[in-house]
Design a protein around this motif. Structure first.
Motif, PDB file in Angstrom:
ATOM      1  N   PRO A 147      -1.597   5.101   6.597  1.00  0.00           N
ATOM      2  CA  PRO A 147      -2.540   4.430   6.622  1.00  0.00           C
ATOM      3  C   PRO A 147      -4.089   5.179   6.752  1.00  0.00           C
ATOM      4  N   TYR A 156     -13.036  -4.712   2.088  1.00  0.00           N
ATOM      5  CA  TYR A 156     -12.190  -5.785   2.155  1.00  0.00           C
ATOM      6  C   TYR A 156     -12.025  -6.737   1.029  1.00  0.00           C
ATOM      7  N   ILE A 199      -9.940  -4.822  -1.551  1.00  0.00           N
ATOM      8  CA  ILE A 199      -8.472  -4.894  -1.341  1.00  0.00           C
ATOM      9  C   ILE A 199      -7.679  -6.271  -1.254  1.00  0.00           C
ATOM     10  N   GLN A 223      -4.763  -7.182  -3.726  1.00  0.00           N
ATOM     11  CA  GLN A 223      -3.571  -7.740  -3.257  1.00  0.00           C
ATOM     12  C   GLN A 223      -3.019  -8.831  -4.322  1.00  0.00           C
ATOM     13  N   ILE A 279      -0.279  -3.430  -1.015  1.00  0.00           N
ATOM     14  CA  ILE A 279      -1.035  -2.765   0.071  1.00  0.00           C
ATOM     15  C   ILE A 279      -0.770  -3.593   1.185  1.00  0.00           C
ATOM     16  N   GLU A 280      -0.358  -2.713   2.229  1.00  0.00           N
ATOM     17  CA  GLU A 280      -0.131  -3.002   3.599  1.00  0.00           C
ATOM     18  C   GLU A 280      -1.153  -2.573   4.616  1.00  0.00           C
ATOM     19  N   GLY A 281      -1.569  -3.278   5.712  1.00  0.00           N
ATOM     20  CA  GLY A 281      -2.574  -2.974   6.760  1.00  0.00           C
ATOM     21  C   GLY A 281      -3.329  -4.146   6.970  1.00  0.00           C
ATOM     22  N   GLU A 282      -4.125  -4.114   7.911  1.00  0.00           N
ATOM     23  CA  GLU A 282      -5.460  -5.070   8.245  1.00  0.00           C
ATOM     24  C   GLU A 282      -6.537  -4.090   8.816  1.00  0.00           C
ATOM     25  N   TYR A 332      -5.074   1.094   6.027  1.00  0.00           N
ATOM     26  CA  TYR A 332      -4.353   0.558   4.819  1.00  0.00           C
ATOM     27  C   TYR A 332      -3.289   1.402   3.988  1.00  0.00           C
TER      28      TYR A 332
END
Length: 237
Positions: free
Chosen positions: A20, A38, A41, A45, A51-54, A59
């Motif tokens: 990440p 943001y 991203i 998505q 894409i994983e994360g926050e 990410y």
């Protein structure tokens, strides 16, 4: 940088990181604000990017992901369109249809803004000065090349002298005014170039030629390069 190019650049950045990476780092590399990052991203998505994360965590793009709608930059789209237009103008009818079908598939998955760029590119191809003159089926020629099968040609040279040849087809060249088959000729024991408009009949033989086409193509390129040296040389049927 256009938004479509920025999204592609973001994907490329994520691919370079196995772990990440923070939004701040990504935003800094792209030269955009964190809010814009943001939003980009979220757009990826929504397009299906895994894409994983926050925010605050980072990410990561899961391995193996390909996103066809965003795999082309504006320059790449222009190159593709120019190529399609050339094929549509100078290739034979089955190849022209295949190009049109491929273009339709690509256009169907592009975002609206890229689709507009693809369809409205200002790169054009000039008119063709001659009409198709072949009496043989180029689909059969291409099939013989792919399957590494021998061909029997009834061929007329520049002086209208007819010969019967057994050849190993290697490649098919498309030019503005003619098309040319590159092949190993058993009669000449060498590579020869055969104009498709001088072919009067072709027969696909059952036997495969004894060498791989990739190697034959490599050998032909080496030989052709040597013939283009200053001392020269001639090739022909």
């Amino acid at each position: 940088m256009a938004r479509s190019e920025r999204l592609l650049a973001l994907l490329q950045l994520l691919r370079r990181h196995r772990h990440p990476v923070s939004g701040a780092t990504l935003a800094d590399e792209l030269g955009v604000s964190i809010r814009t990052l943001y939003r980009d991203i979220a757009t990826l998505q929504a397009q299906g990017a895994d894409i994983e994360g926050e925010p605050g965590v980072g990410y990561v793009l899961r391995p193996g992901f390909m996103l066809p709608p965003l795999m082309f930059s504006q320059s790449e789209l222009e190159a593709l369109m120019l190529g399609f237009r050339w094929v549509q103008k100078f290739a034979d009818m089955p190849m022209t249809k295949a190009a049109s079908d491929a273009l339709a598939k690509i256009s169907a998955v592009l975002p609206a803004e890229l689709r507009d760029e693809l369809e409205n590119t200002a790169l054009l191809v000039g008119p063709r000065r001659v009409v198709d003159a072949e009496v043989v089926d180029l689909v059969l020629l291409r099939s013989a090349i792919r399957r590494e099968r021998k061909l029997r040609l009834a061929y007329a040279d520049a002086a209208a002298t007819f010969t019967d040849r057994v050849v190993w087809p290697v490649a098919l060249g498309y030019f503005e005014e003619t098309r040319m088959l590159v092949a190993w000729c058993e009669a000449r024991n060498d590579f020869r170039h055969f104009r498709t408009d001088r072919m009067r009949e072709i027969t696909l033989l059952e036997s495969r030629y004894p060498r791989r086409r990739a190697q034959l193509l490599k050998d032909w390129r080496t030989q052709d390069s040597m013939r283009r040296q200053p001392e020269g040389g001639q090739s022909g049927a």
